[in-house]
Structures are given as C-alpha cells and as structure tokens.
Design an enzyme around this catalytic site. Structure first.
Site, PDB file in Angstrom:
ATOM      1  N   HIS A 138       7.669  -0.170  21.253  1.00 21.81           N
ATOM      2  CA  HIS A 138       6.903  -0.996  22.190  1.00 21.81           C
ATOM      3  C   HIS A 138       7.476  -0.827  23.602  1.00 21.81           C
ATOM      4  O   HIS A 138       8.691  -0.710  23.776  1.00 21.81           O
ATOM      5  CB  HIS A 138       6.944  -2.468  21.765  1.00 21.81           C
ATOM      6  N   GLU A 153      -0.921   2.005  24.021  1.00 25.63           N
ATOM      7  CA  GLU A 153      -0.813   0.871  24.946  1.00 25.63           C
ATOM      8  C   GLU A 153      -0.411   1.356  26.337  1.00 25.63           C
ATOM      9  O   GLU A 153       0.779   1.538  26.615  1.00 25.63           O
ATOM     10  CB  GLU A 153       0.263  -0.104  24.455  1.00 25.63           C
TER      11      GLU A 153
HETATM   12  P1  PGA Z   1      -1.194  -8.013  25.801  1.00 27.51           P
HETATM   13  O1  PGA Z   1       0.046  -7.344  25.023  1.00 27.51           O
HETATM   14  O2  PGA Z   1      -2.336  -8.111  24.815  1.00 27.51           O
HETATM   15  O3  PGA Z   1      -0.688  -9.332  26.238  1.00 27.51           O
HETATM   16  O4  PGA Z   1      -1.528  -7.081  26.927  1.00 27.51           O
HETATM   17  C1  PGA Z   1      -0.120  -6.251  24.171  1.00 27.51           C
HETATM   18  C2  PGA Z   1       1.219  -5.762  23.709  1.00 27.51           C
HETATM   19  O5  PGA Z   1       2.174  -5.789  24.499  1.00 27.51           O
HETATM   20  O6  PGA Z   1       1.368  -5.352  22.543  1.00 27.51           O
END
Ligand code: PGA
Length: 256
Positions: free
Chosen positions: A98, A168
């Site tokens: 992450h 992401e």
């Molecule tokens: P968010 O976070 O939906 O608040 O953008 C996603 C994540 O960090 O996995």
C-alpha cells in the site's frame, strides 16, 4: 476467491479507535453483504480487530484481511505482525505494498518479500501498485511495471491464483470522487497491467488475476468505474468507514 464475483475490499487504515466502534461499523455492513450474491466483501481492519470481528461472523460472504505483515516470520522484531499470525486468527487476505507503507519505507524489494511471506502462509495477497503522478511521456507506466515485475518475481503460476492487484494512483487516494481517476484512464491502466501480467505468466493465468481500483471510490463514481474501468472490484478507504456509504457501494457492485 469466488470466480465471477465482484470483490470489494474495505481498507479501514488506522480506524476506528476502539473495538466497540469497529463492531458498530461492521454490524450494518454484515447485514447488507449477507444478501449480496455477486460480491465478495473483504473487511481489512487494524490487526487487533481481525480476530474479534472474524469470530463474531458466521456467514460466508465476508472475508477478513490484514493491512500489512512483516516479511520475517518470527524472532526479534518488536511490534511486528507475521503472515501466519493474522492467518491463524481468521485473515484470508493481506494488503501488500500500500502506498502509505511504501511512504514509510517499503520499496519494491521489501514488497516482493512480503508477497512471498503472504503466499507461504496461504493468504491471498492484494498487491497495491500505483503511480505518484502522471507524465505525458508515460514514465508512470514504467513505474507500475517495475512495481509489478519486482513484486511478482518468483511467484509461480499456481500461486498467482492467490494474487490480486489493487491499482491505486497515489494522487487519487483519500480525496473525493471528483479526484478519482476517470473510468477511461482506469481502463487504460488495467489493460497495461494485464499486459505486464501476460508477459510474466501464461495468458489464461494472467487473465484470471482480479484487478481492483482504489483511490477515492465513493457511491457517486463506483458504478461508472466498475462498468467502464475494466476492473473486478474496489479497494475502498474512507468511504468504507461509513456503513451506509459502504453498503451502497456493495449494492452497486452487486447489480453492476
Ligand atoms: P481512499 O483510500 O478510498 O480513501 O482513497 C483507498 C486506499 O488507500 O486504499
């Protein structure tokens, strides 16, 4: 992982403050998720809440995950949590790579070791990758490629069945729906990720890997991302802490 279902994972990050509050968020989600045939819901709470939440749940539609693991399996690593530990208290998934862990020091090599550790402990690994920013020359694609190639080096075709990718883009995390990537850009990037996977594994295996999108998924953009973004589900951060909003996202995923 169930074939053909959308996968919606809730990354609670460092929230909420107490187990009591965690249960208050979980209970309504449990009711909604229990009715949805087409969604696999994954709750990824802070590590101390995995066991009590998993123990309080007897259904099949929700699974639990850990937000991180050390790659060491035991020994003198004060504060650490190992893959086998979370697996033994009910986690079936682990998030690895992450961006918030990368920001505190995890590089691609560390992430690769964590992928190995998760797979060795029979966990499904959600490998997070995403660029900090986009440039017109396409350098961000090389960044994503390096993250994938390094993290998945040494993963066998059989092990790949336990791997999911969460795409992401860092600039879209923790904002609001208007800041999320557009479905078209998500689609382009998932095609690129799929191409990297087919270069590393055989085509069928590469196409079986679920790709999730994460980064400001909310009720207002979930449907469009799912139908136009070519993703199999979401990794949801802030919106997963609101039982109403998260339940609605689950329902959208169920009917899309
Ligand atoms: P968010 O976070 O939906 O608040 O953008 C996603 C994540 O960090 O996995």
């Amino acid at each position: 992982m169930k074939k053909g279902k959308h996968i919606v994972a809730a990354n609670w990050k460092l929230n909420p403050e107490t187990l009591l509050r965690a249960k208050k968020i979980f209970d309504p989600i449990k009711k909604t998720a229990g009715h949805l045939k087409n969604v696999e819901t994954i709750i990824i709470p802070p590590a101390p809440f995995i066991a009590p939440l998993a123990d309080s749940y007897s259904g099949k539609r929700i699974l639990f995950g850990a937000q991180d693991i050390l790659y060491e399996t035991r020994g003198a690593h004060t504060g650490g949590v190992a893959a086998s530990m979370v697996e033994s208290v009910g986690a079936k998934y682990v998030l690895v790579g992450h961006s918030e862990k990368r920001a505190s020091g995890d590089d691609n090599e560390t992430v690769a070791k964590k992928v190995r550790s998760g797979l060795d402990a029979s966990l499904n690994v959600i490998l997070c990758v995403g660029e900090k920013e986009r440039d017109s020359g396409g350098k961000y694609l090389e960044f994503i490629q390096a993250a994938l190639v390094t993290a998945l080096r040494g993963v066998t075709t059989k092990e790949l069945r336990a791997v999911l990718i969460a795409y992401e883009p860092i600039f879209a995390i923790g904002k609001s729906a208007g800041d999320a990537l557009t479905p078209t850009h998500i689609h382009e990037t998932t095609l690129y990720i799929r191409r990297i996977l087919t270069e590393m594994f055989d085509r069928d295996s590469a196409f079986r890997v679920p790709i999730l999108y994460g980064g400001s998924v909310e009720v207002s953009n979930a449907g469009a991302i799912l139908s136009e973004g070519a993703v199999q589900g979401f990794l949801v951060g802030h919106a997963s802490l609101s039982p109403d909003e998260f339940s609605e996202i689950l329902s959208i995923a169920d009917r899309t």
